[in-house]
Design a protein around this motif. Structure first.
Motif, PDB file in Angstrom:
ATOM      1  N   UNK A 101       0.861  -1.179   0.000  1.00 12.62           N
ATOM      2  CA  UNK A 101       0.000   0.000   0.000  1.00 12.62           C
ATOM      3  C   UNK A 101       0.905   1.238   0.000  1.00 12.62           C
ATOM      4  N   UNK A 102       1.017   1.861  -1.145  1.00 12.57           N
ATOM      5  CA  UNK A 102       1.915   3.010  -1.296  1.00 12.57           C
ATOM      6  C   UNK A 102       1.411   4.246  -0.567  1.00 12.57           C
ATOM      7  N   UNK A 103       0.121   4.273  -0.243  1.00 15.34           N
ATOM      8  CA  UNK A 103      -0.406   5.387   0.546  1.00 15.34           C
ATOM      9  C   UNK A 103       0.038   5.286   2.007  1.00 15.34           C
ATOM     10  N   UNK A 104       0.221   4.056   2.496  1.00 16.58           N
ATOM     11  CA  UNK A 104       0.678   3.860   3.874  1.00 16.58           C
ATOM     12  C   UNK A 104       2.198   3.917   4.013  1.00 16.58           C
ATOM     13  N   UNK A 105       2.914   3.495   2.988  1.00 14.50           N
ATOM     14  CA  UNK A 105       4.367   3.409   3.049  1.00 14.50           C
ATOM     15  C   UNK A 105       4.975   4.796   3.266  1.00 14.50           C
ATOM     16  N   UNK A 106       5.889   4.879   4.235  1.00 11.58           N
ATOM     17  CA  UNK A 106       6.581   6.138   4.515  1.00 11.58           C
ATOM     18  C   UNK A 106       8.076   6.055   4.208  1.00 11.58           C
ATOM     19  N   UNK A 107       8.496   4.956   3.584  1.00 10.11           N
ATOM     20  CA  UNK A 107       9.881   4.841   3.151  1.00 10.11           C
ATOM     21  C   UNK A 107      10.883   4.529   4.246  1.00 10.11           C
ATOM     22  N   UNK A 108      10.449   3.880   5.321  1.00  7.22           N
ATOM     23  CA  UNK A 108      11.364   3.525   6.409  1.00  7.22           C
ATOM     24  C   UNK A 108      12.408   2.490   5.983  1.00  7.22           C
ATOM     25  N   UNK A 109      12.105   1.698   4.973  1.00  3.87           N
ATOM     26  CA  UNK A 109      13.006   0.704   4.377  1.00  3.87           C
ATOM     27  C   UNK A 109      13.303  -0.488   5.275  1.00  3.87           C
ATOM     28  N   UNK A 110      12.469  -0.737   6.276  1.00  7.69           N
ATOM     29  CA  UNK A 110      12.642  -1.946   7.092  1.00  7.69           C
ATOM     30  C   UNK A 110      12.491  -3.195   6.221  1.00  7.69           C
ATOM     31  N   UNK A 111      11.601  -3.136   5.256  1.00 12.43           N
ATOM     32  CA  UNK A 111      11.368  -4.275   4.375  1.00 12.43           C
ATOM     33  C   UNK A 111      12.621  -4.634   3.589  1.00 12.43           C
ATOM     34  N   UNK A 112      13.292  -3.618   3.078  1.00 13.65           N
ATOM     35  CA  UNK A 112      14.486  -3.895   2.277  1.00 13.65           C
ATOM     36  C   UNK A 112      15.647  -4.381   3.141  1.00 13.65           C
ATOM     37  N   UNK A 113      15.624  -4.063   4.427  1.00 11.12           N
ATOM     38  CA  UNK A 113      16.645  -4.605   5.329  1.00 11.12           C
ATOM     39  C   UNK A 113      16.366  -6.074   5.651  1.00 11.12           C
ATOM     40  N   UNK A 114      15.090  -6.420   5.782  1.00  7.75           N
ATOM     41  CA  UNK A 114      14.708  -7.797   6.108  1.00  7.75           C
ATOM     42  C   UNK A 114      14.755  -8.714   4.886  1.00  7.75           C
ATOM     43  N   UNK A 115      14.367  -8.200   3.731  1.00  5.86           N
ATOM     44  CA  UNK A 115      14.294  -9.022   2.513  1.00  5.86           C
ATOM     45  C   UNK A 115      14.805  -8.222   1.309  1.00  5.86           C
TER      46      UNK A 115
END
Length: 64
Positions: free
Chosen positions: A6-20
């Motif tokens: 959900x790009x409206x919720x995403x704030x660009x913290x990048x936790x996802x890219x650190x995990x996967x």
């Protein structure tokens, strides 16, 4: 498994890219980009961690 973001919720913290990092990328000052249409089972644990640790709950898993 597929990922919904959900790009409206995403704030660009990048936790996802650190995990996967094989599945997600976040450009500086951007939002999440999912790098795969279908995620292989070998990356399931990483994706589940990315979904779990997303601070804005912008990610979800869709089972095939």
């Amino acid at each position: 498994m597929k990922i919904e973001a959900d790009h409206d919720l995403c704030q660009g913290h990048a936790m996802c890219s650190m995990e996967a990092p094989d599945v997600f990328t976040v450009a500086k000052h951007g939002t999440v980009e999912v790098l795969m249409d279908t995620v292989p089972d070998r990356l399931r644990d990483d994706v589940e961690a990315a979904v779990k640790y997303c601070p804005t709950r912008a990610l979800g898993i869709i089972e095939d």
